[in-house]
Design a protein around this motif. Sequence first.
Motif, PDB file in Angstrom:
ATOM      1  N   ALA A   1       1.221  -1.138  -0.011  1.00  0.00           N
ATOM      2  CA  ALA A   1      -0.124  -0.093   0.041  1.00  0.00           C
ATOM      3  C   ALA A   1       0.816   1.415  -0.060  1.00  0.00           C
ATOM      4  CB  ALA A   1      -1.049   0.028   1.263  1.00  0.00           C
ATOM      5  N   ARG A   2       2.139   1.575   0.908  1.00  0.00           N
ATOM      6  CA  ARG A   2       2.681   2.374   1.090  1.00  0.00           C
ATOM      7  C   ARG A   2       3.767   2.240  -0.579  1.00  0.00           C
ATOM      8  NH1 ARG A   2       3.591   4.998   5.625  1.00  0.00           N
ATOM      9  NH2 ARG A   2       3.374   3.260   7.305  1.00  0.00           N
ATOM     10  N   PHE A   3       4.240   1.596  -1.375  1.00  0.00           N
ATOM     11  CA  PHE A   3       4.695   1.682  -2.372  1.00  0.00           C
ATOM     12  C   PHE A   3       3.195   2.207  -3.089  1.00  0.00           C
ATOM     13  CE2 PHE A   3       5.516   0.010  -5.843  1.00  0.00           C
ATOM     14  CZ  PHE A   3       6.841  -0.432  -6.892  1.00  0.00           C
ATOM     15  N   ALA A   4       2.295   2.072  -3.153  1.00  0.00           N
ATOM     16  CA  ALA A   4       1.328   2.087  -3.972  1.00  0.00           C
ATOM     17  C   ALA A   4       1.057   3.876  -4.387  1.00  0.00           C
ATOM     18  CB  ALA A   4      -0.139   1.744  -3.942  1.00  0.00           C
ATOM     19  N   GLY A   5       0.908   4.198  -2.995  1.00  0.00           N
ATOM     20  CA  GLY A   5       0.927   5.237  -2.838  1.00  0.00           C
ATOM     21  C   GLY A   5       2.499   6.526  -3.523  1.00  0.00           C
ATOM     22  N   THR A   6       3.267   5.798  -3.181  1.00  0.00           N
ATOM     23  CA  THR A   6       4.432   6.321  -3.371  1.00  0.00           C
ATOM     24  C   THR A   6       5.026   6.863  -5.434  1.00  0.00           C
ATOM     25  OG1 THR A   6       5.754   5.882  -1.914  1.00  0.00           O
ATOM     26  CG2 THR A   6       6.817   6.621  -3.279  1.00  0.00           C
ATOM     27  N   VAL A   7       4.487   5.598  -5.924  1.00  0.00           N
ATOM     28  CA  VAL A   7       4.401   5.391  -7.348  1.00  0.00           C
ATOM     29  C   VAL A   7       2.574   5.911  -7.910  1.00  0.00           C
ATOM     30  CG1 VAL A   7       6.335   4.324  -7.487  1.00  0.00           C
ATOM     31  CG2 VAL A   7       3.559   3.426  -7.586  1.00  0.00           C
ATOM     32  N   GLY A   8       1.847   6.766  -7.294  1.00  0.00           N
ATOM     33  CA  GLY A   8       0.703   7.000  -8.026  1.00  0.00           C
ATOM     34  C   GLY A   8      -0.549   5.604  -8.350  1.00  0.00           C
ATOM     35  N   ILE A   9      -0.184   4.695  -8.015  1.00  0.00           N
ATOM     36  CA  ILE A   9      -0.902   4.016  -8.344  1.00  0.00           C
ATOM     37  C   ILE A   9      -2.120   3.535  -7.030  1.00  0.00           C
ATOM     38  CG2 ILE A   9      -0.152   2.992 -10.042  1.00  0.00           C
ATOM     39  CD1 ILE A   9       1.045   1.107  -8.169  1.00  0.00           C
ATOM     40  N   GLY A  10      -1.951   4.102  -5.750  1.00  0.00           N
ATOM     41  CA  GLY A  10      -2.830   3.975  -4.406  1.00  0.00           C
ATOM     42  C   GLY A  10      -2.739   4.965  -4.165  1.00  0.00           C
ATOM     43  N   PRO A  11      -3.492   5.346  -3.093  1.00  0.00           N
ATOM     44  CA  PRO A  11      -4.391   6.991  -2.566  1.00  0.00           C
ATOM     45  C   PRO A  11      -2.755   7.041  -1.179  1.00  0.00           C
ATOM     46  CG  PRO A  11      -5.615   4.788  -1.809  1.00  0.00           C
ATOM     47  CD  PRO A  11      -5.123   4.534  -2.724  1.00  0.00           C
ATOM     48  N   PRO A  12      -1.991   7.834  -0.854  1.00  0.00           N
ATOM     49  CA  PRO A  12      -0.689   8.091  -0.159  1.00  0.00           C
ATOM     50  C   PRO A  12      -1.364   7.400   1.543  1.00  0.00           C
ATOM     51  CG  PRO A  12      -1.031   9.840  -1.478  1.00  0.00           C
ATOM     52  CD  PRO A  12      -2.751   9.040  -1.562  1.00  0.00           C
ATOM     53  N   VAL A  13      -0.463   6.805   1.720  1.00  0.00           N
ATOM     54  CA  VAL A  13      -0.893   6.465   3.383  1.00  0.00           C
ATOM     55  C   VAL A  13      -0.256   6.649   4.499  1.00  0.00           C
ATOM     56  CG1 VAL A  13      -0.664   3.690   4.769  1.00  0.00           C
ATOM     57  CG2 VAL A  13      -0.585   3.659   2.398  1.00  0.00           C
ATOM     58  N   LEU A  14      -0.774   7.144   5.281  1.00  0.00           N
ATOM     59  CA  LEU A  14      -0.831   8.212   6.033  1.00  0.00           C
ATOM     60  C   LEU A  14      -0.650   7.711   7.607  1.00  0.00           C
ATOM     61  CD1 LEU A  14      -3.488  11.183   5.575  1.00  0.00           C
ATOM     62  CD2 LEU A  14      -1.321  10.800   4.461  1.00  0.00           C
ATOM     63  N   TYR A  15      -0.832   6.137   8.121  1.00  0.00           N
ATOM     64  CA  TYR A  15      -0.850   5.333   8.940  1.00  0.00           C
ATOM     65  C   TYR A  15      -1.048   4.338   8.769  1.00  0.00           C
ATOM     66  CZ  TYR A  15      -1.608   4.132  13.667  1.00  0.00           C
ATOM     67  OH  TYR A  15      -1.708   3.348  14.661  1.00  0.00           O
ATOM     68  N   ALA A  16      -0.179   3.466   9.245  1.00  0.00           N
ATOM     69  CA  ALA A  16      -0.809   2.365   9.490  1.00  0.00           C
ATOM     70  C   ALA A  16       0.161   1.505  10.776  1.00  0.00           C
ATOM     71  CB  ALA A  16       0.043   1.355   8.338  1.00  0.00           C
ATOM     72  N   ASN A  17      -1.232  -0.041  11.227  1.00  0.00           N
ATOM     73  CA  ASN A  17      -0.183  -0.272  12.612  1.00  0.00           C
ATOM     74  C   ASN A  17      -0.485  -1.653  11.611  1.00  0.00           C
ATOM     75  OD1 ASN A  17      -3.041  -1.467  13.132  1.00  0.00           O
ATOM     76  ND2 ASN A  17      -3.407  -0.181  14.452  1.00  0.00           N
ATOM     77  N   PRO A  18       0.149  -2.340  13.257  1.00  0.00           N
ATOM     78  CA  PRO A  18       0.444  -3.942  12.929  1.00  0.00           C
ATOM     79  C   PRO A  18      -0.922  -4.365  12.634  1.00  0.00           C
ATOM     80  CG  PRO A  18       2.115  -3.262  14.245  1.00  0.00           C
ATOM     81  CD  PRO A  18       1.074  -2.699  14.164  1.00  0.00           C
TER      82      PRO A  18
ATOM     83  N   ARG B   1       1.172  -1.133 -14.175  1.00  0.00           N
ATOM     84  CA  ARG B   1       2.198  -0.027 -14.454  1.00  0.00           C
ATOM     85  C   ARG B   1       2.702  -0.685 -12.869  1.00  0.00           C
ATOM     86  NH1 ARG B   1       0.315   5.877 -12.455  1.00  0.00           N
ATOM     87  NH2 ARG B   1       2.410   5.674 -11.594  1.00  0.00           N
ATOM     88  N   LEU B   2       1.848  -1.612 -12.021  1.00  0.00           N
ATOM     89  CA  LEU B   2       1.427  -2.516 -10.721  1.00  0.00           C
ATOM     90  C   LEU B   2       3.015  -4.044 -11.077  1.00  0.00           C
ATOM     91  CD1 LEU B   2       1.453  -3.409  -7.849  1.00  0.00           C
ATOM     92  CD2 LEU B   2       0.007  -4.589  -8.611  1.00  0.00           C
ATOM     93  N   HIS B   3       1.819  -4.390 -11.710  1.00  0.00           N
ATOM     94  CA  HIS B   3       3.603  -5.486 -12.935  1.00  0.00           C
ATOM     95  C   HIS B   3       5.126  -5.211 -13.381  1.00  0.00           C
ATOM     96  CE1 HIS B   3      -0.782  -8.081 -13.544  1.00  0.00           C
ATOM     97  NE2 HIS B   3      -0.598  -7.790 -12.503  1.00  0.00           N
ATOM     98  N   GLN B   4       4.678  -4.040 -13.866  1.00  0.00           N
ATOM     99  CA  GLN B   4       5.636  -3.857 -14.532  1.00  0.00           C
ATOM    100  C   GLN B   4       7.185  -2.572 -13.380  1.00  0.00           C
ATOM    101  OE1 GLN B   4       5.112  -1.074 -18.103  1.00  0.00           O
ATOM    102  NE2 GLN B   4       4.578  -2.701 -18.743  1.00  0.00           N
ATOM    103  N   SER B   5       6.689  -2.548 -11.952  1.00  0.00           N
ATOM    104  CA  SER B   5       7.092  -1.866 -11.113  1.00  0.00           C
ATOM    105  C   SER B   5       8.127  -2.677 -10.390  1.00  0.00           C
ATOM    106  CB  SER B   5       6.298  -1.239 -10.161  1.00  0.00           C
ATOM    107  OG  SER B   5       6.192  -2.477  -9.258  1.00  0.00           O
ATOM    108  N   ASP B   6       9.004  -1.920  -9.552  1.00  0.00           N
ATOM    109  CA  ASP B   6      10.458  -2.709  -9.503  1.00  0.00           C
ATOM    110  C   ASP B   6       9.864  -3.406  -7.711  1.00  0.00           C
ATOM    111  OD1 ASP B   6      10.533  -0.324  -7.433  1.00  0.00           O
ATOM    112  OD2 ASP B   6      12.807  -0.153  -8.259  1.00  0.00           O
ATOM    113  N   LEU B   7       8.325  -3.063  -7.088  1.00  0.00           N
ATOM    114  CA  LEU B   7       7.902  -3.793  -6.089  1.00  0.00           C
ATOM    115  C   LEU B   7       8.146  -5.002  -5.802  1.00  0.00           C
ATOM    116  CD1 LEU B   7       6.266  -3.510  -3.511  1.00  0.00           C
ATOM    117  CD2 LEU B   7       4.507  -3.598  -4.345  1.00  0.00           C
ATOM    118  N   ARG B   8       8.971  -5.488  -4.639  1.00  0.00           N
ATOM    119  CA  ARG B   8       8.972  -6.691  -4.612  1.00  0.00           C
ATOM    120  C   ARG B   8       8.263  -7.304  -3.324  1.00  0.00           C
ATOM    121  NH1 ARG B   8       9.254  -6.434  -8.921  1.00  0.00           N
ATOM    122  NH2 ARG B   8      10.597  -6.979 -10.685  1.00  0.00           N
TER     123      ARG B   8
END
Length: 254
Positions: A22-39, A75-82
Amino acid sequence: MRVPRSNPGPFHIDRQEEVIAARFAGTVGIGPPVLYANPQGVMLTRFIEDAKPMSIEAYQADPSSVPRAAHVVARLHQSDLRLTRRFDPFRIIDEYRAECQQRSHDLPVLPSTLEAALEGARAHVTDSSVPLVPSHCDLVPENCLDAGSHMFLIDWEYARMNDPAWDLAYLCVEGAFDMTQEQLLLASYDDAAVTYGRLQVFKLLTCTLNALWGVLQEGTKGQQFFGSWTRERLASALQLTEDPRWTKWVAELK
Protein backbone atom coordinates in the motif's frame (compact mmCIF):
# COMPACT_ATOMS: atom_id res chain seq x y z
CA MET A 1 -9.83 4.88 7.24
CA ARG A 2 -9.96 1.07 7.06
CA VAL A 3 -10.60 -0.98 10.21
CA PRO A 4 -10.19 -4.70 9.37
CA ARG A 5 -12.99 -7.17 9.98
CA SER A 6 -12.54 -9.40 13.00
CA ASN A 7 -12.69 -12.59 10.93
CA PRO A 8 -10.83 -12.25 7.61
CA GLY A 9 -11.80 -15.77 6.56
CA PRO A 10 -9.61 -18.78 5.68
CA PHE A 11 -6.99 -16.78 3.78
CA HIS A 12 -4.02 -15.68 5.90
CA ILE A 13 -3.39 -11.95 5.59
CA ASP A 14 0.15 -10.69 6.07
CA ARG A 15 -0.34 -7.17 7.42
CA GLN A 16 3.33 -6.30 6.97
CA GLU A 17 3.21 -7.18 3.27
CA GLU A 18 -0.06 -5.29 2.92
CA VAL A 19 1.48 -2.10 4.33
CA ILE A 20 4.57 -2.46 2.12
CA ALA A 21 2.40 -2.80 -0.98
CA ALA A 22 0.00 0.00 0.00
CA ARG A 23 2.83 2.42 0.82
CA PHE A 24 4.56 1.59 -2.47
CA ALA A 25 1.33 2.13 -4.39
CA GLY A 26 0.85 5.51 -2.76
CA THR A 27 4.42 6.53 -3.49
CA VAL A 28 4.28 5.70 -7.22
CA GLY A 29 0.77 7.03 -7.75
CA ILE A 30 -1.22 3.82 -8.28
CA GLY A 31 -2.87 3.99 -4.87
CA PRO A 32 -3.77 6.64 -2.30
CA PRO A 33 -0.87 7.75 -0.06
CA VAL A 34 -0.81 5.92 3.28
CA LEU A 35 -0.88 8.31 6.24
CA TYR A 36 -0.99 5.74 9.04
CA ALA A 37 -0.92 1.95 9.43
CA ASN A 38 -0.51 -0.35 12.41
CA PRO A 39 0.19 -4.12 12.77
CA GLN A 40 -3.48 -4.79 13.59
CA GLY A 41 -4.56 -3.70 10.12
CA VAL A 42 -5.93 -0.24 10.83
CA MET A 43 -4.95 1.98 7.89
CA LEU A 44 -5.57 5.63 7.06
CA THR A 45 -5.02 6.88 3.51
CA ARG A 46 -5.35 10.26 1.89
CA PHE A 47 -8.73 11.05 0.35
CA ILE A 48 -8.57 11.26 -3.45
CA GLU A 49 -10.78 14.02 -4.77
CA ASP A 50 -13.33 12.98 -7.42
CA ALA A 51 -12.22 9.32 -7.38
CA LYS A 52 -15.19 6.93 -7.43
CA PRO A 53 -15.28 3.18 -6.74
CA MET A 54 -15.90 1.15 -9.87
CA SER A 55 -18.71 -1.36 -10.34
CA ILE A 56 -19.87 -3.79 -13.00
CA GLU A 57 -22.27 -1.12 -14.23
CA ALA A 58 -19.59 1.59 -14.28
CA TYR A 59 -17.30 -0.54 -16.45
CA GLN A 60 -20.19 -1.22 -18.82
CA ALA A 61 -21.24 2.44 -18.99
CA ASP A 62 -17.75 3.81 -19.69
CA PRO A 63 -15.67 1.73 -22.14
CA SER A 64 -12.68 4.04 -21.57
CA SER A 65 -12.49 2.80 -17.98
CA VAL A 66 -11.20 -0.58 -19.17
CA PRO A 67 -7.93 0.82 -20.60
CA ARG A 68 -7.47 2.87 -17.42
CA ALA A 69 -7.76 -0.30 -15.38
CA ALA A 70 -5.31 -2.09 -17.67
CA HIS A 71 -2.79 0.74 -17.39
CA VAL A 72 -2.78 0.84 -13.57
CA VAL A 73 -2.39 -2.95 -13.43
CA ALA A 74 0.45 -2.80 -15.96
CA ARG A 75 2.21 -0.12 -13.89
CA LEU A 76 2.01 -2.39 -10.85
CA HIS A 77 3.20 -5.47 -12.72
CA GLN A 78 6.10 -3.61 -14.36
CA SER A 79 7.22 -1.96 -11.11
CA ASP A 80 10.21 -2.89 -8.98
CA LEU A 81 8.05 -3.81 -5.96
CA ARG A 82 9.11 -7.22 -4.66
CA LEU A 83 6.96 -9.05 -2.10
CA THR A 84 8.22 -12.01 -0.08
CA ARG A 85 5.09 -14.13 -0.41
CA ARG A 86 3.75 -15.86 -3.50
CA PHE A 87 0.08 -16.22 -4.38
CA ASP A 88 -0.27 -19.82 -5.57
CA PRO A 89 -3.85 -20.37 -6.74
CA PHE A 90 -3.46 -24.15 -6.91
CA ARG A 91 -2.24 -24.38 -3.30
CA ILE A 92 -5.12 -22.19 -2.14
CA ILE A 93 -7.64 -24.21 -4.15
CA ASP A 94 -6.22 -27.42 -2.64
CA GLU A 95 -6.53 -26.00 0.89
CA TYR A 96 -10.05 -24.70 0.35
CA ARG A 97 -11.13 -27.99 -1.27
CA ALA A 98 -9.72 -30.00 1.63
CA GLU A 99 -11.60 -27.90 4.17
CA CYS A 100 -14.80 -28.17 2.13
CA GLN A 101 -14.40 -31.96 1.92
CA GLN A 102 -13.87 -32.16 5.66
CA ARG A 103 -17.11 -30.27 6.24
CA SER A 104 -18.98 -32.48 3.74
CA HIS A 105 -17.59 -35.72 5.23
CA ASP A 106 -15.35 -36.39 2.20
CA LEU A 107 -18.09 -36.05 -0.42
CA PRO A 108 -16.85 -34.67 -3.76
CA VAL A 109 -16.77 -30.88 -3.74
CA LEU A 110 -16.12 -30.08 -7.41
CA PRO A 111 -17.55 -31.75 -10.55
CA SER A 112 -15.20 -34.32 -12.08
CA THR A 113 -14.89 -32.33 -15.33
CA LEU A 114 -13.68 -29.30 -13.40
CA GLU A 115 -11.25 -31.40 -11.36
CA ALA A 116 -9.80 -32.79 -14.61
CA ALA A 117 -9.46 -29.31 -16.11
CA LEU A 118 -7.69 -28.06 -12.98
CA GLU A 119 -5.18 -30.88 -13.03
CA GLY A 120 -4.54 -30.40 -16.72
CA ALA A 121 -3.87 -26.71 -16.19
CA ARG A 122 -1.75 -27.27 -13.08
CA ALA A 123 1.17 -28.89 -14.88
CA HIS A 124 1.29 -26.26 -17.62
CA VAL A 125 1.01 -23.29 -15.27
CA THR A 126 3.59 -24.76 -12.87
CA ASP A 127 6.07 -25.26 -15.73
CA SER A 128 5.40 -21.83 -17.22
CA SER A 129 8.38 -19.59 -17.90
CA VAL A 130 6.33 -16.41 -17.42
CA PRO A 131 7.90 -14.59 -14.44
CA LEU A 132 5.86 -13.72 -11.37
CA VAL A 133 5.05 -10.03 -10.88
CA PRO A 134 3.91 -7.92 -7.93
CA SER A 135 0.14 -8.32 -7.93
CA HIS A 136 -2.91 -6.98 -6.14
CA CYS A 137 -4.71 -10.36 -6.28
CA ASP A 138 -8.18 -9.02 -5.34
CA LEU A 139 -9.28 -6.77 -8.19
CA VAL A 140 -13.00 -6.64 -7.55
CA PRO A 141 -14.38 -3.49 -9.19
CA GLU A 142 -14.77 -1.73 -5.84
CA ASN A 143 -11.01 -1.92 -5.26
CA CYS A 144 -10.50 0.27 -8.34
CA LEU A 145 -11.05 4.01 -7.85
CA ASP A 146 -11.59 5.92 -11.08
CA ALA A 147 -10.51 9.56 -11.11
CA GLY A 148 -11.41 10.03 -14.77
CA SER A 149 -7.91 10.37 -16.17
CA HIS A 150 -6.47 7.35 -14.34
CA MET A 151 -7.27 4.75 -11.69
CA PHE A 152 -6.03 4.00 -8.21
CA LEU A 153 -6.04 0.60 -6.46
CA ILE A 154 -7.04 0.13 -2.82
CA ASP A 155 -7.26 -2.75 -0.33
CA TRP A 156 -3.89 -4.47 -0.63
CA GLU A 157 -4.60 -7.26 1.90
CA TYR A 158 -3.86 -10.07 -0.56
CA ALA A 159 -0.94 -8.48 -2.41
CA ARG A 160 1.70 -11.05 -3.34
CA MET A 161 3.87 -12.14 -6.25
CA ASN A 162 1.71 -13.85 -8.86
CA ASP A 163 1.32 -14.74 -12.51
CA PRO A 164 0.46 -11.54 -14.42
CA ALA A 165 -2.70 -13.16 -15.80
CA TRP A 166 -4.28 -13.48 -12.34
CA ASP A 167 -5.08 -9.80 -11.76
CA LEU A 168 -6.51 -9.42 -15.26
CA ALA A 169 -8.57 -12.61 -14.98
CA TYR A 170 -9.88 -11.62 -11.57
CA LEU A 171 -10.98 -8.24 -12.89
CA CYS A 172 -12.69 -9.89 -15.87
CA VAL A 173 -14.59 -12.33 -13.65
CA GLU A 174 -15.63 -9.96 -10.88
CA GLY A 175 -16.24 -7.11 -13.33
CA ALA A 176 -18.41 -9.40 -15.49
CA PHE A 177 -16.46 -8.38 -18.60
CA ASP A 178 -17.73 -9.56 -21.95
CA MET A 179 -15.42 -10.65 -24.77
CA THR A 180 -15.11 -7.11 -26.14
CA GLN A 181 -14.04 -5.78 -22.76
CA GLU A 182 -11.59 -8.65 -22.31
CA GLN A 183 -9.98 -7.99 -25.68
CA LEU A 184 -9.74 -4.26 -24.89
CA LEU A 185 -8.20 -5.03 -21.50
CA LEU A 186 -5.52 -7.24 -23.07
CA ALA A 187 -4.77 -4.77 -25.85
CA SER A 188 -4.40 -1.94 -23.34
CA TYR A 189 -2.29 -4.04 -20.96
CA ASP A 190 -0.06 -4.80 -23.95
CA ASP A 191 2.09 -7.71 -22.83
CA ALA A 192 2.47 -10.71 -25.11
CA ALA A 193 2.96 -12.96 -22.08
CA VAL A 194 -0.75 -12.70 -21.26
CA THR A 195 -2.62 -14.14 -24.22
CA TYR A 196 -6.37 -14.51 -24.54
CA GLY A 197 -5.99 -18.23 -23.84
CA ARG A 198 -3.92 -17.62 -20.71
CA LEU A 199 -6.56 -15.19 -19.51
CA GLN A 200 -9.26 -17.85 -19.90
CA VAL A 201 -7.24 -20.46 -17.98
CA PHE A 202 -6.74 -18.05 -15.10
CA LYS A 203 -10.41 -17.11 -15.19
CA LEU A 204 -11.14 -20.77 -14.48
CA LEU A 205 -8.72 -20.71 -11.54
CA THR A 206 -10.32 -17.52 -10.25
CA CYS A 207 -13.85 -18.89 -10.54
CA THR A 208 -12.91 -22.17 -8.85
CA LEU A 209 -11.05 -20.55 -5.98
CA ASN A 210 -13.85 -18.08 -5.36
CA ALA A 211 -16.52 -20.78 -5.58
CA LEU A 212 -14.73 -22.81 -2.90
CA TRP A 213 -14.27 -19.67 -0.79
CA GLY A 214 -18.00 -19.05 -1.11
CA VAL A 215 -18.77 -22.57 0.15
CA LEU A 216 -16.65 -21.85 3.21
CA GLN A 217 -18.84 -18.83 3.99
CA GLU A 218 -21.82 -21.07 4.79
CA GLY A 219 -23.25 -20.17 8.15
CA THR A 220 -21.90 -16.61 8.04
CA LYS A 221 -23.81 -13.36 7.70
CA GLY A 222 -24.81 -12.87 4.07
CA GLN A 223 -25.06 -16.62 3.41
CA GLN A 224 -27.88 -16.14 0.87
CA PHE A 225 -25.72 -13.78 -1.20
CA PHE A 226 -22.69 -16.06 -1.05
CA GLY A 227 -24.78 -19.09 -2.06
CA SER A 228 -25.92 -17.39 -5.26
CA TRP A 229 -22.46 -15.91 -5.90
CA THR A 230 -20.85 -19.35 -5.41
CA ARG A 231 -23.20 -21.02 -7.88
CA GLU A 232 -22.45 -18.32 -10.46
CA ARG A 233 -18.69 -18.79 -10.11
CA LEU A 234 -18.97 -22.57 -10.35
CA ALA A 235 -21.17 -22.31 -13.44
CA SER A 236 -18.66 -19.96 -15.07
CA ALA A 237 -15.81 -22.37 -14.37
CA LEU A 238 -17.75 -25.28 -15.88
CA GLN A 239 -18.63 -23.19 -18.93
CA LEU A 240 -14.91 -22.64 -19.56
CA THR A 241 -14.16 -26.38 -19.36
CA GLU A 242 -16.87 -27.01 -21.95
CA ASP A 243 -15.44 -24.51 -24.41
CA PRO A 244 -14.01 -26.41 -27.41
CA ARG A 245 -10.93 -24.17 -27.23
CA TRP A 246 -10.07 -25.18 -23.65
CA THR A 247 -7.52 -27.87 -24.55
CA LYS A 248 -5.82 -25.47 -26.96
CA TRP A 249 -5.68 -22.68 -24.37
CA VAL A 250 -4.00 -24.99 -21.84
CA ALA A 251 -1.58 -26.50 -24.36
CA GLU A 252 -0.43 -23.04 -25.45
CA LEU A 253 0.58 -21.95 -21.95
CA LYS A 254 4.29 -21.14 -21.92
